[in-house]
Scaffold this active site. Structure first.
Site, short mmCIF file in Angstrom:
data_model
loop_
_atom_site.label_atom_id
_atom_site.label_comp_id
_atom_site.label_asym_id
_atom_site.label_seq_id
_atom_site.Cartn_x
_atom_site.Cartn_y
_atom_site.Cartn_z
N SER A 187 28.04 -109.32 8.31
CA SER A 187 27.18 -110.24 7.57
C SER A 187 25.76 -109.73 7.69
CB SER A 187 27.19 -111.64 8.20
OG SER A 187 28.41 -112.28 8.08
N SER B 69 31.80 -110.35 4.48
CA SER B 69 30.43 -110.34 4.98
C SER B 69 29.65 -111.49 4.38
CB SER B 69 29.77 -109.01 4.58
OG SER B 69 28.44 -108.95 5.01
N ASP C 134 26.58 -112.84 3.36
CA ASP C 134 25.26 -112.29 3.10
C ASP C 134 24.39 -113.34 2.42
OD1 ASP C 134 26.36 -109.95 4.08
OD2 ASP C 134 26.74 -109.09 2.11
#
Lengths: 340, 340, 340, 340
Positions: B230, B268, B270
C-alpha cells in the site's frame, strides 16, 4: 405488536417479518444498561460460515456522510464484505473494529501474513443523549458476546446498539422487517434492519400520516436543537446480485427513510448497506475464473419496492418496539406507544 | 542525503524539502522496534491549533481501495478534517482511532453531547512481512507520543508507521518532500509525506530509469508473491483551495506514484489525502455565512505539477532514507542504498 | 389551481410558488404539438447574464442513472454550469446540445480557440408513449425559441419538454414550486422545477395519501408494463453555497420524489441538479484568488427541507396542471384532475 | 515504424500491437482534411454484432472531468455500453450522438417505444488549434462512414478524430497498442486506443527519458499557453470482467498516461473507458438470472500492467505515427519524427 402497526406497501412480509427471513442471516445483541451507560453492540452475520473465507457481494449507499462508519473504502473497491456487520455507538467504532480484527485473526491464523488483512465493518450512531458516550463503555468482549448469540429469532427495540438511540426525539433503537417478491419462477426475500436514531418529532410521518406535528406539542420542552442523529440501514437479500446492483438496492433504502419524514439532515450520518447471500466469493482460489449467477437489471424493480417498504416498516418497528427510557443525567426519551 | 538523490521535475524544493515547508504543518513518530515487533505510529498535524475547533479543508482520492483507512466517509461529505492525521499498521487502525477520539474528547468536553462527535482519521499499510502485525502491539499511548513530539524538523526513514514497511521488496518507510510554486504575485508550497509500502522490485523506476529489473536479480529469492502493499500519500498546501479542488490535487499524487513504477496493484491500498492550511472552518459559528478565499481553477496546473513531483520525490526519499532491517521470524528487507 | 392542491410541509412558498422566485431565474418553453409529435424543449436560465462568462456553482445527484443527460462529467469536476439548462426528449439531446454549443459560440467568438470549449447541459426524459420520439422532431431552432422567451412568469403543465411526458401513467409534464427559509438574519429562496415522467399509478401518493391504488382501477387496461420513465429535478437557490453543498441539496430532491411514490425504478433516469445564484465565477480572471461567501454547513437543514418540500410540491403541480392528451398512434394519457 | 519506438514494459504485444488484437474489436475512421477543416470521427466497435442487443460490460474512470463526453451517466449505473464508441472533436459531440441514435433506431425499430432508448457514447478532444472547430464540420454521415469501414487492420496517426489533435505541442492523433497476459491456463489480450491531444512539450517523457525539455527549445515560439488538451483512452480486453473490475482497469490507464509526462492538467479532459468482450448481456431476456464468468480479483495484476503498458505504448504510437500538419489560420504542429 404488528397488529397495531400499519403494513407498508403491497408486498407480503416474510415469515418473521425480520431480516432473518433471508436464509442464513442472524442477529445478536450485547446490551449495556446501567445508569448513565445505555449503549451496546448489534451484530449481523450474513451467513453461518466464516465471513472472511466466504465473502458475500455487498455495497453501500451513503445518503449523508456525516458519520464515522469503518470499512466502506474496501467495500466500494472490492464489492464484498468479509466480517459480520457490527453496529455500535459513534465513539466505540475503534474498539469494535479491533474486536472484529482479533476475531478474524483467531479464526484465520495467516491473516496479514500470507493472506490479506481483514476489513472491519462497523457502523455507528450517536447515542450521546441517553448514554454517557464519552465513557467509551463498549469493550471488545461485547462484540464477541453479540456475535456469539446471533440467531434468526432476535428481539427488536432498545437492545444492543439500539439501547441508547433516539428517533424523532422519541425512543429509537433496532427495528427489522422483510418482504417477499417473486421474479420469474423464483421467490426471493429482502430483509432490512435499522439502527434508528434520527429525526425531529415535528417531521414524523407514519404510513403517510404526518402525526409528528401534533405529537410534538405533547412533549416539546421548548429547546430547538439541530438534528444530530443518524440511521444505519442494513439490507439482505437472497436474490443473486453483484455489487453494482446491490448499490442500486442500497440507494432505495432512502425511499423508505424519506417516507418516515427524514430529510437526511446535515448532522445525521445516514448510510445503507446491502448484501446478497445467493453465492459467496472464496477468499482464495486456484481457478481464476468464477461462475456467478446474476439477475438481469430489468428485473430489479420488485426488489427496489421491497427495499423501500421493508426499510419504512423496519423504522416503524423500531419506534413501536421501543420503551420509554431514562439514561445519562436523567435524560429521558418517551416511547411512541406511550404517546399514542 | 539529497545530494545523491535525483531532483524530480522543474520546480524548486522548499527550505527543508519536507511537508513541513507548508507553514504550521508538523510531524511526529512513535516507533516500536524490538524483535518481531517492528511498527509504529506517525502523526501529521495540519496546524498548531485544535484540529476539531478549527477544521481545514481536505479531500481524498482513493486510487485503490483495498485498504482499511478510517474517516473517509465524513471527509468526503463535509470536506474538512478535524483531527491530526494518523498513520499506522493495518490491524492497529481501531486502536489509533480510539486514541484520536479520546484525545479530542479530552480537549473538547462537549463532544458527542452538545457538540457533534469527532471523526477519527487513520490511514494504514500492512507491515506484516517485517512486523508481527497480529500482535496488535500499537497502543493508544503510542498515538499520544507521536502527537506530542510532532515538529517541523522530523526525520524520514524507518520510523513511526514506516518502521516495518516494505517498498519494491526493499525497505520502505516514511519519506517527504516539498515544492514551491508562484501563482500570480503569490508564492505557495506543496508538501508530500508518504508511507511507502508498495511495489515489486522488478517494476522500480528511479527518475525515469527502470533500475528494478537489474536489482531484482541481486535479491530475488525465487518466491513470486503477489503485491500486498500500500501507499498512503498526505499532501499539504498553503494555497487557498476548497475540498473539490483538493480532491483534484489528491488525484495527481497518482502521477508521482506511477512514475516510480506502481500500477496501483490489486492488493495495494493506495490513498492520497490533500489539505489546505490557508484558512480554517470554525466548528461552530454565530454568523451563518463564511467569507472564504479560493484559487480560480484555471491557476491549478502549477500545483498539480508540485503534487506529482513532490510525491515522486517523497517516495525516493523513503527508499533512500531506509536502512536494512530484520524483523519478524528473521524476515529481512534490504535498503536501496545497500544495493546500489 | 393551487387552491385544491395540498401545501407540502411547514415552509411558506415564494410569491409565485415557482423556481423563478429565486431572483434572476427564468424559464422558457418551445412546444411541438401536432398529431404524433408531442414534445418540446424547456430552458432554465440561471441568471440574465452570459452563463459562459459568469458561471454559477452547481452540482448533480444521480438517483438512477438509466438516462442520457449530457454535461455531468464537467459539472462534477468543476462545480459550475456554463450554459442555460435544457430539458427535452431522450433522442433529441444531441440536437439540443449542438444548439447550446452554437448559441455559446455566437456569444463568445473565442470559444474553442483562445478560450476553453463550452459544456452543453441537456437533460431528458422519454416521451415515447405520446410522442413519435423516433422522428427526432426537435430542431436547434426550438432551443433558441425556448431560450428567447424565458421569463419569470412561465406556465406549468404540458408545455415545452413536458408536452409528451407521462407521470404515474397519467399525464405528466412541467411543474414548479418554491419555498422561503430564514437563516440567521437572511431570507433565502429554494425553487424546484421538475420534468415529471415517472411512476406507476398504483404507487401514487399525494400528500401522504396512497390514492394510486384506487385510481388505478379506473384506468387500468390490463397491460402491466415496466417503468420506462424518468424525472429531472432542477433546483435553484439564492443561498451562497459551493458545489459540494449543492450536491448535498440535490440529493434531498430524492426525499420529495420518494414521498410521491417513486422508488427510482430501474428504467427511470432520475437526476437532480442544484445551482446557486448568490455569486458567479468569472470564466477568466487576472486575479488568481477569488473571495467567496459560503454558508456554514451547520445551517443547511432548512434548505434541505425546502428542497424536499418544493420538489414534492412541484411534482404535484405537474400532475395537477396537466391536461388529458392524445398523441402518437392515438395513445392517451388522462389528467389527474379529470380522474379525481 | 515500431522498430524505432521503445517497447514499454515486460509483457509481449499482440500480433498487430493494436486494440484489434482483442478478437472482434474493429476501428474505423472518417477524416476531414481540407484547409481550415482538420478533424474527423473514429469509431470503435466492441464486437461484430448489434451493440444494443448484445451489450458488453464497461466502465469509465474520469481522471480529469474538464470534458464534454456523452453517455457516462448510464454507463456508470448499468455497467454496459450499447453503441459503438465514437471519438470526435469537442463541439461535434451532439451531432455524433444524434448519428448514433439514428443508427441504433434504424437497426432496432422499437427503441424508445416498447424497448428502452439507446445511450449514445461519444468522447471528444478539442482540436481547435489546427481545426476550425467552430465550423462544426462533422456531419452525421461521417459517423456512419467511420462505422462502415471499421476493420481490425486500421491505420494510426492523423486520421479520424485524430486528424487535428495536438499532443505535447507536437502533432498528436490516434495511437493503439496491445499486450498479452497469461492467467492460470488462459491467455488474454488487453488493447488500448488513444486519442492523444494533451500535454506541454517540456513535460514529455519517452520510455522514461525526459526528452521534452530539450525538444522544447527547438520549437518554442515564446508563447506560454495553458494546457487545453485532453486524452481519451479506450481499453478492450477479452478477459471476463464485470463493470466494477473494468473501472479498476480503466483507472490504471492513468499510470501509462503519467509515465509520458501528463499531470492530468486542469484544462485537459482525461477519460479512460474499459470494456470486456468475453461475454455479452442481452438487452432483453425471458430468463431473469444470467450465468456469468468473472475473473477473481486476486488475478487482476497482470491486466493492470497490460493496461498501463499498452496505454503508454499507444501514446508513443500516436506521437510516432503523426505527420507534421498545417491547419486553421496556418497553425502548424510538427511531428515528433521530424524533430528527432
Amino acid at each position: 405488536m404488528n397488529a397495531a402497526i400499519p403494513h407498508i406497501g403491497f408486498l407480503p412480509a416474510g415469515a418473521r417479518d425480520l431480516i432473518s427471513d433471508v436464509p442464513g442471516v442472524t442477529v445478536g445483541h450485547s446490551t449495556l444498561a446501567h445508569g448513565d451507560i445505555q449503549t451496546g453492540v448489534t451484530v449481523i452475520r450474513p451467513h453461518q460460515g466464516d465471513a472472511y473465507r466466504e465473502k458475500v457481494p455487498a455495497a453501500c449507499a451513503v445518503l449523508n456522510g456525516f458519520g464515522k462508519s469503518i470499512g466502506l473504502v474496501q467495500l466500494a473497491e472490492l464489492g464484498t464484505l468479509e466480517t459480520p456487520i457490527a453496529l455500535t455507538n459513534t465513539l466505540s467504532v475503534g474498539t469494535v473494529a479491533t474486536a472484529q480484527i482479533r476475531s478474524a485473526v483467531a479464526d484465520n491464523s495467516r491473516i496479514g501474513r500470507e493472506q490479506p488483512t481483514v476489513n472491519p465493518l462497523v457502523f455507528e450512531c450517536n447515542d450521546g443523549y441517553l448514554n454517557d458516550i464519552q465513557a467509551l463503555a463498549v469493550e471488545e468482549a461485547h462484540y464477541r458476546e453479540a456475535l456469539s448469540c446471533a440467531a434468526a429469532g432476535f428481539v427488536q427495540g432498545c437492545l444492543g446498539a439500539g439501547r441508547g438511540m433516539s428517533c424523532f426525539e422519541l425512543k429509537g433503537g433496532i427495528g427489522s422487517a422483510s418482504r417477499r417478491v417473486g421474479i420469474g419462477e423464483s421467490a426471493y426475500h429482502v430483509g432490512a434492519l435499522v439502527l434508528a436514531n434520527f429525526g425531529k418529532l415535528r417531521d414524523l410521518i407514519v404510513a403517510g400520516e404526518r402525526i409528528g406535528s401534533a405529537l410534538s406539542d405533547k412533549i416539546r420542552d421548548g429547546s430547538a436543537t439541530p438534528e444530530k442523529g443518524s440511521i444505519i440501514i442494513v439490507l439482505a437479500t437472497d436474490a443473486p446480485l453483484d455489487a453494482r446492483q446491490l448499490r442500486r438496492l442500497a440507494l432505495r433504502a432512502s425511499v423508505g427513510l424519506a417516507r418516515t419524514g427524514s430529510v437526511f439532515g446535515h448532522g445525521s450520518g445516514d448510510i445503507a448497506l446491502a448484501f446478497s447471500t445467493a453465492q459467496t466469493i472464496p477468499f482464495a482460489t486456484q481457478e481464476p475464473v468464477l461462475s456467478l449467477r446474476c439477475l438481469h437489471d430489468a428485473f430489479l424493480d420488485p426488489l427496489f419496492h421491497a427495499v423501500a417498504d421493508s426499510t419504512e416498516q423496519a423504522i416503524l418497528h423500531a419506534l413501536f418496539a421501543a420503551e420509554t427510557t431514562t439514561g445519562r443525567d436523567g435524560h429521558r426519551r418517551v416511547a411512541l406507544r406511550d404517546l399514542l
